[in-house]
Motif scaffolding. Structure first.
Motif, PDB file in Angstrom:
ATOM      1  N   ASP A   1      -0.197   6.195  -5.969  1.00 29.57           N
ATOM      2  CA  ASP A   1      -0.327   7.306  -5.042  1.00 29.57           C
ATOM      3  C   ASP A   1      -0.078   6.814  -3.614  1.00 29.57           C
ATOM      4  O   ASP A   1      -0.877   6.031  -3.079  1.00 29.57           O
ATOM      5  CB  ASP A   1      -1.730   7.923  -5.150  1.00 29.57           C
ATOM      6  N   PRO A   2       1.018   7.258  -2.976  1.00 29.51           N
ATOM      7  CA  PRO A   2       1.284   6.859  -1.592  1.00 29.51           C
ATOM      8  C   PRO A   2       0.444   7.633  -0.586  1.00 29.51           C
ATOM      9  O   PRO A   2       0.699   7.585   0.609  1.00 29.51           O
ATOM     10  CB  PRO A   2       2.777   7.155  -1.442  1.00 29.51           C
ATOM     11  N   THR A   3      -0.547   8.333  -1.073  1.00 29.81           N
ATOM     12  CA  THR A   3      -1.494   9.144  -0.293  1.00 29.81           C
ATOM     13  C   THR A   3      -0.744  10.200   0.531  1.00 29.81           C
ATOM     14  O   THR A   3       0.201  10.799   0.051  1.00 29.81           O
ATOM     15  CB  THR A   3      -2.445   8.268   0.551  1.00 29.81           C
ATOM     16  N   ALA A   4      -1.158  10.429   1.764  1.00 34.49           N
ATOM     17  CA  ALA A   4      -0.528  11.456   2.592  1.00 34.49           C
ATOM     18  C   ALA A   4      -0.689  11.065   4.051  1.00 34.49           C
ATOM     19  O   ALA A   4      -1.725  10.517   4.457  1.00 34.49           O
ATOM     20  CB  ALA A   4      -1.165  12.818   2.337  1.00 34.49           C
ATOM     21  N   TYR A   5       0.334  11.364   4.826  1.00 32.20           N
ATOM     22  CA  TYR A   5       0.315  10.964   6.227  1.00 32.20           C
ATOM     23  C   TYR A   5      -0.838  11.634   6.967  1.00 32.20           C
ATOM     24  O   TYR A   5      -1.013  12.856   6.909  1.00 32.20           O
ATOM     25  CB  TYR A   5       1.639  11.317   6.900  1.00 32.20           C
ATOM     26  N   GLY A   6      -1.637  10.833   7.632  1.00 32.98           N
ATOM     27  CA  GLY A   6      -2.781  11.338   8.379  1.00 32.98           C
ATOM     28  C   GLY A   6      -4.042  11.479   7.546  1.00 32.98           C
ATOM     29  O   GLY A   6      -5.120  11.733   8.089  1.00 32.98           O
TER      30      GLY A   6
ATOM     31  N   HIS B   1       5.154   7.105  -8.459  1.00 37.20           N
ATOM     32  CA  HIS B   1       5.167   7.724  -7.129  1.00 37.20           C
ATOM     33  C   HIS B   1       4.748   9.177  -7.246  1.00 37.20           C
ATOM     34  O   HIS B   1       5.560  10.060  -7.542  1.00 37.20           O
ATOM     35  CB  HIS B   1       6.557   7.633  -6.489  1.00 37.20           C
ATOM     36  N   ALA B   2       3.476   9.431  -7.027  1.00 37.98           N
ATOM     37  CA  ALA B   2       2.958  10.800  -7.079  1.00 37.98           C
ATOM     38  C   ALA B   2       1.788  10.922  -6.125  1.00 37.98           C
ATOM     39  O   ALA B   2       0.900  10.073  -6.103  1.00 37.98           O
ATOM     40  CB  ALA B   2       2.514  11.155  -8.499  1.00 37.98           C
ATOM     41  N   HIS B   3       1.795  11.981  -5.351  1.00 31.60           N
ATOM     42  CA  HIS B   3       0.698  12.251  -4.415  1.00 31.60           C
ATOM     43  C   HIS B   3      -0.401  12.980  -5.192  1.00 31.60           C
ATOM     44  O   HIS B   3      -0.643  14.170  -4.989  1.00 31.60           O
ATOM     45  CB  HIS B   3       1.215  13.082  -3.246  1.00 31.60           C
ATOM     46  N   LEU B   4      -1.070  12.248  -6.069  1.00 33.60           N
ATOM     47  CA  LEU B   4      -2.019  12.857  -6.990  1.00 33.60           C
ATOM     48  C   LEU B   4      -3.148  13.574  -6.255  1.00 33.60           C
ATOM     49  O   LEU B   4      -3.505  14.708  -6.599  1.00 33.60           O
ATOM     50  CB  LEU B   4      -2.570  11.805  -7.949  1.00 33.60           C
ATOM     51  N   ALA B   5      -3.711  12.929  -5.260  1.00 29.55           N
ATOM     52  CA  ALA B   5      -4.825  13.555  -4.532  1.00 29.55           C
ATOM     53  C   ALA B   5      -4.364  14.824  -3.829  1.00 29.55           C
ATOM     54  O   ALA B   5      -5.054  15.852  -3.854  1.00 29.55           O
ATOM     55  CB  ALA B   5      -5.421  12.575  -3.529  1.00 29.55           C
ATOM     56  N   MET B   6      -3.190  14.767  -3.199  1.00 27.20           N
ATOM     57  CA  MET B   6      -2.682  15.959  -2.512  1.00 27.20           C
ATOM     58  C   MET B   6      -2.315  17.047  -3.510  1.00 27.20           C
ATOM     59  O   MET B   6      -2.539  18.239  -3.240  1.00 27.20           O
ATOM     60  CB  MET B   6      -1.463  15.596  -1.658  1.00 27.20           C
TER      61      MET B   6
END
Length: 543
Positions: A231-236, A69-74
């Motif tokens: 990666d759970p990406t990011a809201y929006g 669980h890491a927002h790698l792109a963000m």
């Protein structure tokens, strides 16, 4: 006749993390896969003139670590485009204002000033920063700064005016606009619905910016022994991020495995995600399902718990979306066989999540979808058994103990504080426990989570529920064999066995031989390999 290998690693302690947790002394790789695990003598039979040989001596070899669980792109975007406000770089509101002022002095008038990582729980002022603090830094730029948890942000007056937020603005469902005693917004916005009142007017990054962010982040992650990330990406931004991952793959720049989720907070958003979600066996890039946030964070007093937060009578946190709609989303995703991962920190949020999963399993069976509870920080005893019984997984972040325990201690009563992350109980009761960082909420290196798992100590020495500490071997399993299950890739990665993909790390010491847990904070890879290809070696940043 033995086939000659591409690579042989000889002489180390090979911690396989197979079902028997056996230890070998050599690994042989050909065509990106492991073809032999065993003795040095046995491995030598596969060595030919074209075989590269690495002498591991008394070092350790493990499967590549998996951050579930890491927002790698963000994280990549923040590290390339945002001000780093993390502690101890920023250790007070006074310093926060100084850093923003210095940065604004180098930017054009009217340009957005964005930052991430402030943590008021560690500041001597003992309060949240406000719009009026940020106005001292600049009144010529809109400023928007995210809290380290991602569940809170603070804006200056220019940004609030651009977003149309004033005394007459109502709190959105699932969000809070903090106000002073006069009812004037302070600039602090809690939870996604409120944060998005400002975030939605910030110009979005373009494709090249996302690609730069992702490739930068991948280089950093492999330098810490990570070979796969969920990666759970990011809201929006889910669609943009998934397309960017596809572009990174198309350009041949991907050096780390990605399982991405489409973040949806409503039925309409779930339906928008259909075109991105697909059932594929691609070992490099998969988009198997959805992520939903059901509650907030303990550090911002917005996680949904069963008792009042310390010093906040009547505040038990809140759900971030309508519960009935949430249940329908879980059923809809399950009907399609999607992976479903729900952010649930508080005990009430965990109860609602497991109940929704149980309803879906009764209707559609347990074999179609893969269910994970992200964070799972304050489960009751029955929650552990119920999640295990439906084949679900706990997707935890042990590093939260190291970095965020001080905020938890300030916000929770003693009984609830001493129930945080009962990892030993989860493992002993047979629940699959997967570990990750939730970066950029905390730093991404797994060594912090490993240390916290075995010590239960924060970086300031604060103890958190010490009866729930686990062994180094158990902690490593949460980043390898168990973590692979959270990605749905346990048949390919997570252990060192013949036939599996050769995602390996050679460490600078014997990890299981570490005597003082503090030593785990210093571990570094000498080599990180994906499919037998060296993507990081200590002597050069990236090869």
């Amino acid at each position: 006749m033995y086939e000659h290998a591409d690579l042989a690693i000889l002489g180390g302690r090979v911690y396989t993390f197979n079902a028997r947790r056996s230890v070998a002394e050599a690994v042989v790789i050909k065509g990106g896969r492991i073809i032999y695990v065993g003795s040095v003598e046995g491995a030598k039979k596969y060595i030919g003139s074209g075989t590269e040989v690495i002498e591991a001596k008394a070092l350790s070899i493990t499967p590549g670590l998996i951050d579930t669980h890491a927002h790698l792109a963000m994280w990549g975007l923040y590290s390339t485009r945002y001000i780093d406000l993390s502690y101890p770089k920023v250790d007070s509101i006074k310093r926060l204002v100084e850093v923003v002022k210095e940065y604004a002095g180098r930017r054009k008038k009217g340009e957005w000033i964005l930052g991430r990582g402030w943590n008021h729980a560690l500041y001597p002022e003992g309060r949240l920063p406000t719009r009026w603090d940020l106005d001292q830094a600049t009144e010529s730029h809109p400023v928007f700064l995210w809290h380290t948890s991602g569940h809170m942000a603070v804006a200056n007056s220019v940004a609030l005016e651009l977003a149309g937020i004033n005394e007459r603005t109502r709190d959105p469902v699932g969000g809070v606009i903090e106000r002073d005693e006069r009812g004037v917004p302070t600039g602090v916005l809690a939870e996604k619905p409120a944060i998005d009142l400002v975030a939605r007017i910030i110009p979005k990054p373009g494709m090249d910016e996302w690609v730069e962010a992702i490739t930068h982040a991948m280089r950093e992650w492999v330098s810490e022994g990570v070979t796969a990330v969920k990666d759970p990406t990011a809201y929006g931004y889910s669609g943009d991020i998934i397309r960017a991952y596809q572009e990174v793959r198309r350009r041949g720049a991907q050096i780390l495995r990605i399982v991405a989720l489409y973040w949806a907070q409503s039925m309409d958003e779930l339906r928008e995600g259909y075109r991105f979600i697909e059932k594929t066996q691609d070992s490099w890039l998969r988009v198997p399902g959805i992520k939903v946030i059901l509650d907030g964070a303990l550090s911002t007093k917005t996680a949904w718990i069963s008792r009042d937060y310390k010093g906040s009578p009547g505040n038990k946190g809140l759900p971030t979306l309508d519960i009935n709609e949430f249940r329908e989303m879980v059923l809809e995703a399950s009907s399609r066989g999607y992976m479903v991962s729900v952010h649930a920190i508080g005990d009430i949020a965990i109860e609602e999540t497991i109940a929704a999963y149980e309803q879906a399993v009764r209707r559609y069976g347990a074999s179609g979808s893969r269910y994970t509870v992200i964070h799972f920080m304050l489960p009751r005893e029955d929650h552990i058994e119920r999640l295990r019984s439906i084949g679900g997984f706990a997707e935890i972040q042990s590093g939260f103990i190291y970095f965020l325990a001080d905020a938890y201690y300030k916000n929770l009563d003693e009984d609830m504080y001493n129930k945080i992350l009962p990892v030993k109980s989860m493992v002993e009761k047979g629940l699959t426990v997967c570990n990750g960082s939730d970066a950029p909420v905390i730093p991404y290196p797994p060594r912090y989570g490993l240390y916290a798992s075995v010590s239960r100590l924060s970086f300031k020495g604060l103890e958190v529920n010490p009866r729930e500490m686990i062994s180094i071997e158990q902690a490593l399993a949460t980043y390898t064999s168990e973590a692979a299950k959270c990605l749905g890739m346990e048949d390919l990665i997570g252990s060192i066995e013949p036939g599996k993909l050769a995602d390996l790390v050679i460490w600078d010491r014997d990890l299981l031989g570490v005597k003082d847990p503090k030593e785990l904070l210093e571990i570094k890879p000498l080599y990180t390999m994906i499919e037998g290809r060296i993507v990081y070696r200590k002597t050069s940043k990236h090869s």
